[in-house]
Structures are given as structure tokens and as C-alpha cells.
Design an enzyme around this catalytic site. Structure first.
Site: not given
Ligand code: NAD
Ligand code: UGA
Length: 459
Positions: A158, A208, A277, A344
Site C-alpha cells: 500500500r 491480485k 489501482c 491519481r
Molecule cells: P508508476 O507509474 O509509479 O511507475 C512506473 C514506472 O515505470 C515509471 O517510472 C515509468 O517511467 C517506468 N517505465 C515505463 N516503461 C518503462 C520501460 N519500458 N522501461 C523502464 N521503465 C519504464 O507505477 P506504480 O504505481 O509503481 O505501479 C506499477 C505496477 O504495479 C502497476 O501495474 C500497478 O497496478 C501495480 N501496483 C501498484 C501499487 C501501488 O501502490 N502503486 C501496488 C501494487 C501493484
Molecule cells: C491498495 C491495496 O490496499 C494494496 O493491497 C494494493 O497493493 C494496492 O492498492 C495496489 O494494487 O496498488 P492503496 O491504493 O495504496 O493500496 O491504498 P488503500 O489504503 O488500500 O486505499 C485505497 C482507497 O480506498 C483509497 O482511496 C482509500 O481512501 C480508500 N479507502 C480505504 C476507503 O475509502 N475506505 C476505507 O475504509 C479504506
């Protein structure tokens, strides 16, 4: 092990820095030169507690490096992890970054000696790894799967506690093309104590989506209940949830106390879920269902309830102020949740545009957001100063479940407002003593406004 991480966003950089801290040699790759330069200089390009210290340690130890040269990073490495973005494109995830990364890895594997595993950490729809990713690598490398390893290793961290989540995982999921690939990916996590689940690539992809969809479902269910309470004089969502949360199946009894599982945090009223996400992943699973001819009405409803929620908050403000045109609203919180600077798909921004479309002037405040990030929003004014945001405001709308809000002196703050009206989108001030002059409107409480005569007595 020697690992390349492709993409240095929240997931890639956290993964890289954490794996380096566990002794791996990590090469972080990004197409953004600016990002690579920042990482080399020890700067984290976004807010994430604890990450900068880990990054500095990794750089100082020589175990972590950053480059934009993917082929050089892969050379001599045993595993590459794809952690590029999969942003929403309409209701589908945009897989072009994953495809481009797979193509670059495939091309690099042409001249690679030895066995190399490609693990997809980006969130992708079922079948993506075994089709798009595999086919692209095969076409570019001239190797067939098996000669290189293929895994799907989803990430559950998270934002705001990403380092903590990564270092103390509740589970590690490894979808594998074959057991050799799975063994190699699992070896990366030898030092992590938690259940490690091996499964098919498709099961890992689905796990996921299932996880994020469950969280989203709980949130929409909570907000639907909150809306029902709002329409029911005498009902209060917090009391209803007290009764619900004490169900021993949700909150097991332990000795004379309760376990209070973290999942209960998702059974609370709010302004709707957002972030990079949850909305994108629920939509992606819906589209996947449609592509298979499988109706997914639960997921459809989760999204439509979520889309309605910001409007219900704005309706509350409209009723409290007797109309919004010409009113100045302080929007306290812009990020998608407390403890992050990520804007975002923030529901606060949906509230912002609804307030503006109904004629209000909106002053935004968020202590985590930079003025530069705020300048991209359609605010009438942005300030990083809470008191300045409240000055002469007609109402404040609170959008963050930020526990520090309850510690503020609301008597002093409310005195700065033209009319001390507080709309609490997260019930963050419930139970906080407020001066009598403050008109406080929590969410999920019925009877805040006089009922029309016909509705007052349904019998
Ligand atoms: P992000 O947008 O923050 O970062 C992605 C990075 O990849 C950017 O810095 C971009 O410049 C780089 N990139 C793009 N194309 C590239 C390439 N060809 N070579 C090298 N670098 C490249 O993304 P994020 O939030 O870290 O999420 C990444 C993935 O993980 C997504 O699929 C998302 O759904 C998943 N995810 C995100 C979270 C989260 O909390 N943000 C948690 C779990 C899973
Ligand atoms: C979420 C999941 O919790 C992670 O397990 C996952 O890896 C990640 O998405 C991902 O795939 O990117 P995150 O987006 O960082 O993580 O945030 P959360 O803390 O889960 O909150 C998500 C959204 O739900 C936020 O808008 C938050 O405000 C909202 N939320 C959360 C509520 O409206 N009510 C709640 O009780 C809890």
C-alpha cells in the site's frame, strides 16, 4: 542474486531498495532519465516513508544502482522484474508499457548467457503473462519459454506504508510457467518469513485482482450503507458499524479483547475509493469478465456505487449551505488517501469538479502536495497552509482519514471561517468536542436536515 527491476515507480523502487537491503544486487531501470538521475542522487521522486534511507543504504553499499540502459542491466543478471505502470485506458489496463518492457528484455536475452527469469510484478489481466508477455519475449529473443523462465509475482503493498508492507509481507504469490522459474523467483524471497504460494500464472494474476476487488467491494458496501443511513432519520453509520464489527467472524475474540483485523478499516464510510489501482483493477476485472461472457454484476455495482459517492458528499455540502453558487469551499485533502502525495484518481478531485460545476469557488489544501502538483488541478486557489485555506470560507469539506485532524484546535480554526460549516467526508472528527457555533455534518448520519412532510411519516 543479481536482479534488474524495470520501472522505478512506487512498486519498482520499493522492490529494488528492499531487495538490495536483503543482500541482492539490484539494478533499477527506468526510461525516465530524470528518475534515474534522482535515484542515483539518492532522491526518491515521490513520497514514501522509509524509502530514502533504504535507497541511500543501497547506493552506499554498491548493491543498488540505476540506469536507463536495460540491456546493460540485464547482462549477467538472473532475474528481471517488470514493474512498469498499467494505467487505465478507458476501462481496460494499458498494456503498452508491459509489452515494451517485455520486448526490450527479449531483445537483451538474445545475447544473454545462462538461464534468466522474467517476473511480471505489474498488475495484469489473467492470461497476459502467458500470452502477451511470453509471446513478445519469445519473438524478440528467439528463445521459447522454458529456455527462459516466466513468472507472475503480484505486489500487494500500500502506498504510504509500502516499505513496511514489502519488508513484512503477509504472503508472496508466485505464478510460474514451470517449477524451475518458480524456484528461481522464490529464491529472491528466501529471507522473507511468510507463506509463499506457488500457482499458475493465471491464478497469480487473478489473485491480485481478487484482492483489490474485495477491498473495493467492502468500501462500496460501506458507502452504500452510509447512504442508507443518511436517508434514515435516527440512524448513524458509526453505530451500525460498531454492531457489525463486533461479529466474532469479522473480529475474533482473543482472551478478554478483540483482534481488530486491519480489514475492518475497509468497512467504514468515506468518500469512495481512488488511487492508481483499486478503480483500474476492478474495471479491468469487469472487462475481463465481459470478454469471457461472464456477467460480473457485483463488480459493476462496486464501481457505480463508487462513482456516486463524491456526488453524495457534494449534495451534503449543498444542503448544508443552502446552495453552492458563489460559496467558497475549503477542500481539505486532495490526494487519494491520507499519508500520500498521489493524486491519481483521487475522489477528492471528483468532489472538486462537482463543487465547481455547481458554482462554488474551491480553495484546496493538502500538506503532502507540492504547489507544482496542485497547479495542475482546477482549483481557484491552492495553499499548503490550513488556516489560509479556511480564511473566510463558507464551509470546509474534509476528505482524508487523517488522525491528526482530530488533534487540531477547531475552535480557533472555525473562527477564521465566514460560516463554520464542516462537512466530514471521512468522519475524522467524530467524537471530537467542537465549539457550539460549528455546524458539523458527518457522513452516514440520518436526520441532519428536516424531512419533507410527505417523507417524514412513511406510515
Ligand atoms: P508508476 O507509474 O509509479 O511507475 C512506473 C514506472 O515505470 C515509471 O517510472 C515509468 O517511467 C517506468 N517505465 C515505463 N516503461 C518503462 C520501460 N519500458 N522501461 C523502464 N521503465 C519504464 O507505477 P506504480 O504505481 O509503481 O505501479 C506499477 C505496477 O504495479 C502497476 O501495474 C500497478 O497496478 C501495480 N501496483 C501498484 C501499487 C501501488 O501502490 N502503486 C501496488 C501494487 C501493484
Ligand atoms: C491498495 C491495496 O490496499 C494494496 O493491497 C494494493 O497493493 C494496492 O492498492 C495496489 O494494487 O496498488 P492503496 O491504493 O495504496 O493500496 O491504498 P488503500 O489504503 O488500500 O486505499 C485505497 C482507497 O480506498 C483509497 O482511496 C482509500 O481512501 C480508500 N479507502 C480505504 C476507503 O475509502 N475506505 C476505507 O475504509 C479504506
Amino acid at each position: 542474486m543479481i536482479v534488474s527491476i524495470i520501472g522505478t515507480g512506487y512498486v519498482g523502487l520499493v522492490t529494488g531498495a528492499c531487495l538490495a537491503s536483503r543482500g541482492h544486487r539490484v539494478r533499477c531501470v527506468d526510461i525516465s532519465r530524470e528518475r534515474v538521475d534522482a535515484i542515483r542522487a539518492g532522491r526518491v521522486p515521490f513520497y514514501e516513508p522509509g524509502l530514502e534511507a533504504l535507497l541511500e543504504d543501497g547506493l552506499a553499499s554498491g548493491r543498488l544502482s540505476a540506469t536507463s540502459d536495460l540491456a546493460a542491466a540485464i547482462s549477467g543478471s538472473e532475474v528481471s522484474i517488470i514493474a512498469v505502470g498499467t494505467p487505465a485506458k478507458g476501462d481496460k489496463p494499458d498494456l503498452s508499457y508491459v509489452q515494451a518492457a517485455a520486448a526490450q528484455i527479449g531483445a537483451a536475452l538474445r545475447s544473454h548467457r545462462g538461464y534468466h527469469v522474467v517476473a511480471v510484478k505489474s498488475t495484469v489481466a489473467p492470461g497476459t503473462t502467458s500470452s502477451l508477455v511470453k509471446n513478445t519475449i519469445e519473438a524478440e529473443s528467439g528463445l521459447s519459454a522454458g529456455r527462459f523462465g516466466l513468472c507472475m509475482n503480484p505486489e500487494f503493498l500500500r502506498e504510504g506504508c509500502a516499505v513496511e508492507d514489502f519488508m513484512n509481507p503477509d504472503r508472496i504469490v508466485i505464478g510460474q510457467w514451470d517449477s524451475r522459474a518458480g524456484d528461481c523467483a522464490e529464491a529472491l524471497y528466501d529471507s522473507f518469513e511468510c507463506p509463499k504460494l506457488r500457482m499458475s500464472l493465471e491464478e497469480a494474476e487473478l489473485t491480485k485482482y481478487a484482492s483489490n476487488s474485495l477491498l473495493s467491494t467492502l468500501i462500496s458496501y460501506s458507502n452504500e450503507l452510509a447512504a442508507l443511513c443518511e436517508a434514515t432519520p435516527g440512524a448513524d453509520i458509526d453505530t451500525v458499524f460498531q454492531g457489525l464489527h463486533l461479529d466474532r467472524r469479522l473480529n475474533p475474540i482473543q482472551g478478554s479483547g478483540r483482534v481488530n483485523p486491519e480489514i475492518l478499516a475497509y468497512l467504514r464510510a468515506g468518500i469512495g475509493f481512488g488511487g492508481s489501482c483499486l478503480p483500474k483493477d476492478v474495471n479491468a476485472l469487469r472487462v475481463y469478465g465481459q470478454s469471457k461472457g461472464i456477467p460480473v454484476p457485483v463488480l459493476d455495482a462496486v464501481m457505480s456505487t463508487n462513482l456516486r459517492r463524491p456526488e453524495q458528499i457534494v449534495n451534503l455540502a449543498e444542503r448544508a449551505l443552502d446552495g453552492l453558487p458563489g460559496k467558497t469551499i475549503a477542500l481539505l485533502g486532495l490526494a487519494f488517501k491520507a499519508g500520500t502525495d498521489d493524486l491519481r484518481t483521487s475522489p477528492a478531485l471528483s468532489i472538486l469538479s462537482l463543487l465547481k460545476s455547481r458554482g462554488a469557488r474551491v480553495r484546496g489544501y493538502d500538506r503532502m502536495i507540492s504547489a507544482q502538483a496542485a497547479s495542475t488541478l482546477h482549483l481557484d486557489h491552492y495553499t499548503g497552509d490550513l488556516e489560509g485555506a479556511l480564511d473566510s470560507a463558507d464551509a470546509a469539506v474534509l476528505t482524508l482519514a487523517d488522525p491528526t485532524l482530530a488533534q487540531l484546535d477547531w475552535g480557533r480554526l472555525a473562527a477564521r471561517m465566514r460560516s463554520p460549516v464542516l462537512i466530514d467526508g471521512r468522519n475524522a472528527l467524530r467524537g471530537v468536542p467542537l465549539p457550539e457555533a460549528v455546524r458539523y455534518y458527518p457522513i452516514g448520519r440520518g436526520g441532519l436536515f428536516p424531512e419533507p412532510a410527505s417523507a417524514a411519516n412513511p406510515a
